[in-house]
Design an enzyme around this catalytic site. Structure first.
Site, PDB file in Angstrom:
ATOM      1  N   SER A   1       0.805  -1.119   0.165  1.00  0.00           N
ATOM      2  CA  SER A   1       0.221   0.011   0.070  1.00  0.00           C
ATOM      3  C   SER A   1       0.789   1.194   0.054  1.00  0.00           C
ATOM      4  CB  SER A   1      -0.880   0.093   1.257  1.00  0.00           C
ATOM      5  OG  SER A   1      -2.102  -0.820   0.567  1.00  0.00           O
TER       6      SER A   1
ATOM      7  N   LYS B   1       0.005   3.623  -2.846  1.00  0.00           N
ATOM      8  CA  LYS B   1      -0.850   4.938  -2.994  1.00  0.00           C
ATOM      9  C   LYS B   1      -0.278   6.148  -2.680  1.00  0.00           C
ATOM     10  CE  LYS B   1      -4.703   1.821  -1.255  1.00  0.00           C
ATOM     11  NZ  LYS B   1      -4.134   0.483  -1.095  1.00  0.00           N
TER      12      LYS B   1
ATOM     13  N   SER C   1      -6.990   3.368   3.206  1.00  0.00           N
ATOM     14  CA  SER C   1      -6.070   2.571   2.098  1.00  0.00           C
ATOM     15  C   SER C   1      -7.184   1.650   1.401  1.00  0.00           C
ATOM     16  CB  SER C   1      -5.182   1.539   3.108  1.00  0.00           C
ATOM     17  OG  SER C   1      -4.155   1.010   2.198  1.00  0.00           O
TER      18      SER C   1
END
Length: 166
Positions: free
Chosen positions: A16, A19, A71
């Site tokens: 993640s 991102k 997330s």
């Protein structure tokens, strides 16, 4: 000042953290956070809590917050598509941005971080974090503990609380 170093040149999946690169590309794409976006079935990615379902009308700002606070992979995919770029164009911009930041070993194949082919070295991640956290919009969003999202379409105006995954 480095106390210990081990395999610092090896690239690994960054999950993640991807991102953060997505957020940088979105900001460079000059999106309108008040613009509306309809969630599509193709945006759904799983891998965590699903805050949105296909057909829901949400603001790009809500997608931004759900992607960076909770997330949410679905929100991240929808956010990338809200730029008007194709999936391939968006990913190409991620890789171009990585090069411009000096992320020599970084490689991105999609915006959510679900694909283990999104890879970078520890040095690359440091450069990404520095660039991302230098941006007020990103820094202020990722430090939120939670946000509230209410889709605008009458079909499902249920209030959702998106909590930070940090």
């Amino acid at each position: 000042f480095i106390l210990f170093e081990k395999a610092t040149g090896d690239a690994h999946a960054i999950a993640s953290l991807t991102k953060l690169m997505t957020a940088l590309v979105v900001l460079e794409s000059d999106v309108d956070f008040s613009a509306r976006y309809e969630i599509r079935a193709a945006d759904q990615r799983g891998g965590g809590v699903e805050y949105f379902i296909p057909g829901e009308d949400v603001s790009v700002g809500d997608l931004w917050n759900a992607a960076l606070v909770g997330s949410s992979n679905t929100a991240t995919m929808a956010l990338a598509r809200s730029t008007g770029l194709t999936d391939e164009e968006f990913t190409a911009r991620m890789n171009k941005k990585a090069q411009s930041l000096g992320m020599a070993e970084a490689s991105f194949v999609e915006p959510t971080g679900l694909d283990a082919s999104n890879r970078a070295t520890a040095r690359d991640v440091l450069l990404l974090a520095r660039a991302a956290f230098a941006m007020d919009d990103i820094r202020q969003t990722v430090t939120k503990e939670q946000i509230e999202v209410i889709p605008k379409n009458p079909k499902n105006r249920k209030r959702r609380i998106v909590k930070s995954t940090d």
